[in-house]
Design a protein around this motif. Structure first.
Motif, PDB file in Angstrom:
ATOM      1  N   VAL A 122      36.975  29.149  30.090  1.00 59.38           N
ATOM      2  CA  VAL A 122      37.179  29.863  28.613  1.00 59.38           C
ATOM      3  C   VAL A 122      38.444  29.264  27.692  1.00 59.38           C
ATOM      4  CG1 VAL A 122      37.429  32.119  28.536  1.00 59.38           C
ATOM      5  CG2 VAL A 122      36.254  31.773  30.119  1.00 59.38           C
ATOM      6  N   LEU A 123      37.821  28.774  26.833  1.00 61.77           N
ATOM      7  CA  LEU A 123      39.406  28.713  26.148  1.00 61.77           C
ATOM      8  C   LEU A 123      39.891  30.019  25.225  1.00 61.77           C
ATOM      9  CD1 LEU A 123      37.383  25.674  24.236  1.00 61.77           C
ATOM     10  CD2 LEU A 123      39.699  25.264  25.858  1.00 61.77           C
ATOM     11  N   ASP A 124      39.137  30.393  25.019  1.00 63.70           N
ATOM     12  CA  ASP A 124      39.849  31.801  24.184  1.00 63.70           C
ATOM     13  C   ASP A 124      38.687  33.467  24.636  1.00 63.70           C
ATOM     14  OD1 ASP A 124      41.210  33.144  23.059  1.00 63.70           O
ATOM     15  OD2 ASP A 124      41.160  32.372  20.727  1.00 63.70           O
ATOM     16  N   GLY A 125      39.005  34.757  24.782  1.00 63.72           N
ATOM     17  CA  GLY A 125      38.654  35.376  23.978  1.00 63.72           C
ATOM     18  C   GLY A 125      38.010  36.208  25.923  1.00 63.72           C
ATOM     19  N   GLY A 154      36.449  42.393  21.099  1.00 60.32           N
ATOM     20  CA  GLY A 154      35.992  42.246  19.601  1.00 60.32           C
ATOM     21  C   GLY A 154      36.433  40.571  18.754  1.00 60.32           C
ATOM     22  N   LYS A 155      36.542  39.757  18.864  1.00 59.28           N
ATOM     23  CA  LYS A 155      36.865  38.902  18.920  1.00 59.28           C
ATOM     24  C   LYS A 155      36.346  36.808  19.144  1.00 59.28           C
ATOM     25  CE  LYS A 155      40.925  37.449  21.437  1.00 59.28           C
ATOM     26  NZ  LYS A 155      42.662  36.335  21.716  1.00 59.28           N
ATOM     27  N   PRO A 156      36.416  36.082  18.555  1.00 57.91           N
ATOM     28  CA  PRO A 156      36.081  35.094  18.836  1.00 57.91           C
ATOM     29  C   PRO A 156      35.957  34.573  20.311  1.00 57.91           C
ATOM     30  CG  PRO A 156      36.423  35.102  16.444  1.00 57.91           C
ATOM     31  CD  PRO A 156      36.614  35.553  16.767  1.00 57.91           C
ATOM     32  N   ALA A 157      35.187  33.699  21.362  1.00 59.06           N
ATOM     33  CA  ALA A 157      35.117  33.307  21.943  1.00 59.06           C
ATOM     34  C   ALA A 157      35.069  32.552  22.261  1.00 59.06           C
ATOM     35  CB  ALA A 157      34.893  34.656  23.393  1.00 59.06           C
ATOM     36  N   SER A 158      35.155  31.255  22.783  1.00 60.02           N
ATOM     37  CA  SER A 158      34.663  29.574  23.141  1.00 60.02           C
ATOM     38  C   SER A 158      35.222  29.893  24.788  1.00 60.02           C
ATOM     39  CB  SER A 158      36.027  29.322  22.570  1.00 60.02           C
ATOM     40  OG  SER A 158      35.723  29.420  21.063  1.00 60.02           O
ATOM     41  N   VAL A 159      33.861  28.898  25.680  1.00 60.81           N
ATOM     42  CA  VAL A 159      34.397  28.036  26.411  1.00 60.81           C
ATOM     43  C   VAL A 159      34.596  26.440  26.353  1.00 60.81           C
ATOM     44  CG1 VAL A 159      33.126  29.879  27.507  1.00 60.81           C
ATOM     45  CG2 VAL A 159      31.604  27.728  27.082  1.00 60.81           C
ATOM     46  N   ILE A 160      34.276  25.653  27.450  1.00 64.02           N
ATOM     47  CA  ILE A 160      34.168  24.102  27.945  1.00 64.02           C
ATOM     48  C   ILE A 160      33.256  23.835  29.166  1.00 64.02           C
ATOM     49  CG2 ILE A 160      34.751  21.789  28.498  1.00 64.02           C
ATOM     50  CD1 ILE A 160      35.061  22.418  25.144  1.00 64.02           C
ATOM     51  N   LEU A 166      29.435  17.241  28.520  1.00 67.51           N
ATOM     52  CA  LEU A 166      30.357  18.240  28.575  1.00 67.51           C
ATOM     53  C   LEU A 166      28.984  19.182  27.357  1.00 67.51           C
ATOM     54  CD1 LEU A 166      34.012  17.327  28.122  1.00 67.51           C
ATOM     55  CD2 LEU A 166      32.873  18.735  30.506  1.00 67.51           C
ATOM     56  N   ALA A 167      30.109  20.747  27.238  1.00 63.63           N
ATOM     57  CA  ALA A 167      29.540  20.784  25.473  1.00 63.63           C
ATOM     58  C   ALA A 167      31.001  22.160  25.793  1.00 63.63           C
ATOM     59  CB  ALA A 167      28.490  22.179  27.046  1.00 63.63           C
ATOM     60  N   ARG A 168      30.845  22.330  23.905  1.00 64.17           N
ATOM     61  CA  ARG A 168      31.594  23.443  23.960  1.00 64.17           C
ATOM     62  C   ARG A 168      30.254  24.727  23.938  1.00 64.17           C
ATOM     63  NH1 ARG A 168      36.715  24.390  20.683  1.00 64.17           N
ATOM     64  NH2 ARG A 168      36.625  26.490  19.729  1.00 64.17           N
ATOM     65  N   ILE A 169      30.738  26.140  23.962  1.00 62.54           N
ATOM     66  CA  ILE A 169      29.845  26.926  23.261  1.00 62.54           C
ATOM     67  C   ILE A 169      31.142  28.333  22.731  1.00 62.54           C
ATOM     68  CG2 ILE A 169      28.158  28.871  24.084  1.00 62.54           C
ATOM     69  CD1 ILE A 169      28.248  27.207  26.687  1.00 62.54           C
ATOM     70  N   ASP A 170      30.308  28.711  21.486  1.00 58.92           N
ATOM     71  CA  ASP A 170      31.223  29.265  20.791  1.00 58.92           C
ATOM     72  C   ASP A 170      30.810  30.813  20.767  1.00 58.92           C
ATOM     73  OD1 ASP A 170      33.773  28.086  19.961  1.00 58.92           O
ATOM     74  OD2 ASP A 170      32.302  26.884  19.312  1.00 58.92           O
ATOM     75  N   TYR A 171      31.256  31.824  20.544  1.00 58.17           N
ATOM     76  CA  TYR A 171      30.138  33.230  20.618  1.00 58.17           C
ATOM     77  C   TYR A 171      30.933  34.187  19.441  1.00 58.17           C
ATOM     78  CZ  TYR A 171      30.022  31.457  25.279  1.00 58.17           C
ATOM     79  OH  TYR A 171      29.286  30.929  26.276  1.00 58.17           O
ATOM     80  N   GLU A 172      30.635  34.114  18.575  1.00 55.72           N
ATOM     81  CA  GLU A 172      31.049  35.504  17.594  1.00 55.72           C
ATOM     82  C   GLU A 172      31.250  36.748  18.125  1.00 55.72           C
ATOM     83  OE1 GLU A 172      26.389  36.678  15.391  1.00 55.72           O
ATOM     84  OE2 GLU A 172      28.255  35.607  14.849  1.00 55.72           O
ATOM     85  N   SER A 195      26.419  38.787  38.985  1.00 52.41           N
ATOM     86  CA  SER A 195      27.603  38.135  37.458  1.00 52.41           C
ATOM     87  C   SER A 195      29.606  38.531  37.107  1.00 52.41           C
ATOM     88  CB  SER A 195      27.587  39.804  36.474  1.00 52.41           C
ATOM     89  OG  SER A 195      27.218  40.643  36.784  1.00 52.41           O
ATOM     90  N   LYS A 196      30.145  38.663  36.418  1.00 58.91           N
ATOM     91  CA  LYS A 196      31.341  38.844  36.223  1.00 58.91           C
ATOM     92  C   LYS A 196      31.900  38.407  35.086  1.00 58.91           C
ATOM     93  CE  LYS A 196      35.729  38.451  38.568  1.00 58.91           C
ATOM     94  NZ  LYS A 196      35.977  39.302  39.184  1.00 58.91           N
ATOM     95  N   SER A 197      33.148  39.269  34.419  1.00 59.47           N
ATOM     96  CA  SER A 197      33.606  39.639  33.562  1.00 59.47           C
ATOM     97  C   SER A 197      34.823  38.788  33.326  1.00 59.47           C
ATOM     98  CB  SER A 197      34.131  41.339  33.208  1.00 59.47           C
ATOM     99  OG  SER A 197      33.228  41.897  33.238  1.00 59.47           O
ATOM    100  N   ILE A 198      34.317  37.490  32.818  1.00 62.85           N
ATOM    101  CA  ILE A 198      35.710  36.408  32.883  1.00 62.85           C
ATOM    102  C   ILE A 198      36.182  36.477  31.579  1.00 62.85           C
ATOM    103  CG2 ILE A 198      34.479  34.669  33.996  1.00 62.85           C
ATOM    104  CD1 ILE A 198      33.468  33.864  32.033  1.00 62.85           C
ATOM    105  N   LYS A 199      38.053  36.062  31.740  1.00 63.58           N
ATOM    106  CA  LYS A 199      38.451  36.016  30.114  1.00 63.58           C
ATOM    107  C   LYS A 199      39.066  33.927  30.400  1.00 63.58           C
ATOM    108  CE  LYS A 199      42.741  37.783  32.809  1.00 63.58           C
ATOM    109  NZ  LYS A 199      41.922  37.588  34.147  1.00 63.58           N
ATOM    110  N   LYS A 200      40.243  34.124  28.860  1.00 61.56           N
ATOM    111  CA  LYS A 200      41.252  32.862  28.447  1.00 61.56           C
ATOM    112  C   LYS A 200      41.708  32.401  30.231  1.00 61.56           C
ATOM    113  CE  LYS A 200      44.243  30.940  25.684  1.00 61.56           C
ATOM    114  NZ  LYS A 200      45.077  31.000  24.619  1.00 61.56           N
ATOM    115  N   GLY A 201      41.273  30.874  30.893  1.00 66.48           N
ATOM    116  CA  GLY A 201      41.433  30.597  31.680  1.00 66.48           C
ATOM    117  C   GLY A 201      40.833  30.941  32.999  1.00 66.48           C
ATOM    118  N   ASP A 202      39.596  31.408  32.790  1.00 64.25           N
ATOM    119  CA  ASP A 202      39.036  32.164  34.413  1.00 64.25           C
ATOM    120  C   ASP A 202      37.701  30.794  33.913  1.00 64.25           C
ATOM    121  OD1 ASP A 202      40.624  34.214  34.607  1.00 64.25           O
ATOM    122  OD2 ASP A 202      38.906  35.219  33.788  1.00 64.25           O
ATOM    123  N   ILE A 203      37.214  30.482  35.102  1.00 65.12           N
ATOM    124  CA  ILE A 203      36.103  29.619  34.873  1.00 65.12           C
ATOM    125  C   ILE A 203      34.554  30.179  36.022  1.00 65.12           C
ATOM    126  CG2 ILE A 203      35.451  27.578  36.571  1.00 65.12           C
ATOM    127  CD1 ILE A 203      38.422  26.440  36.444  1.00 65.12           C
TER     128      ILE A 203
END
Length: 280
Positions: free
Chosen positions: A74-77, A116-122, A49-55, A92-100
């Motif tokens: 997508v964990l958040d953002g 406009g806010k931080p985002a994170s994925v697993i 696994l990995a976690r990726i965080d984005y400002e 390509s695709k735009s994805i949001k919290k809960g998407d895979i």
């Protein structure tokens, strides 16, 4: 586990994905791996696994995983994501919290936080150690370096531009490797000190030129034009200073060469200034 007669609970445990990673680079993202290097129990199991965080505005630049397909949750953002097929088509695709979203093995792909806010994925991988090759960093910071004529022809750029890109990518690579390493910050401070000294030398040369030859110090019409052009293009202040420095130094050198005694005098004065700074 292979190669060990005993294993322990700690070999199958890792808590490093619980919190957002510290972002300390110019691209605005950081990946925290949970692979066989961090979890020895993954050896031979073929997963990680990995976690990726984005400002906000952060990018995980185009890269590949040579040994694994990647699936992100997508964990958040919100993110704009995509990969390029071997037929050179962008999926390509735009994805949001809960998407895979899935990135097939070996294909160049990216993620960009356009929110406009931080985002994170697993991210999940079907390899204990998927490996990562960032396209730009790989090409411009390899050791030994990729030959100039290969990069300039491949990207249709000049040698000067190629060297600038190499410098930028090396700096980013060091930031990612060293994080908040005090030694890295010390080196950076030393670079800034050298740069300030170079600017002071230029100013000194300008004053000498004005005093001895009656030639006014810059900005000259030519240099003002350069700075105005850079400003219009929205470049950083450091870029403007660097251009002024380059062009001014060229002017000063041309004038100095016409008088050997002046060259010697200026060298002596600069040496004095440096000694005074070192002992002051």
């Amino acid at each position: 586990m292979q190669g060990r007669s005993k294993c322990y609970g700690a070999d199958f445990f890792f808590s490093g994905l619980a919190n957002p990673g510290v972002i300390n680079n110019s691209v605005g993202s950081v990946a925290t791996g949970a692979n066989v290097e961090k979890i020895p129990g993954l050896n031979t199991l073929g997963v990680s696994l990995a976690r990726i965080d984005y400002e906000p505005g952060g990018l995980n630049p185009p890269h590949t995983h040579p040994r694994a397909t990647e699936i992100i949750f997508v964990l958040d953002g919100e993110l704009d994501v995509g990969f390029i097929t071997t037929a050179n088509k962008l999926i390509s695709k735009s994805i949001k919290k809960g998407d895979i979203f899935v990135f097939p093995k070996g294909l160049v792909h990216f993620q960009k936080n356009n929110g406009g806010k931080p985002a994170s994925v697993i991210a999940g991988f079907n390899s204990q150690f998927p490996g990562t090759q960032s396209i730009a960093t790989t090409l411009f910071t390899s050791t030994p370096a990729v030959p100039d004529n290969v990069l300039t022809k491949a990207f249709q750029i000049g040698t000067k531009e190629k060297k600038k890109k190499q410098k930028n990518f090396r700096k980013r690579s060091i930031q990612e490797d060293e994080g908040d390493d005090p030694a890295a910050k010390s080196d950076d401070d030393e670079d800034r000190k050298s740069y300030r000294l170079a600017l002071e030398e230029v100013k000194f040369l300008q004053k000498q030129r004005e005093r001895k030859s009656g030639i006014p110090a810059i900005p000259t019409v030519q240099t003002r034009g350069i700075v105005a052009e850079v400003t219009e293009k929205g470049e950083a202040d450091g870029e403007k200073e660097e251009l002024v420095l380059q062009y001014t130094f060229a002017q000063e050198t041309t004038i100095m060469l016409s008088c050997k005694l002046r060259v010697k005098y200026v060298e002596q004065e600069l040496a004095k200034k440096k000694r005074n700074k070192e002992h002051g």
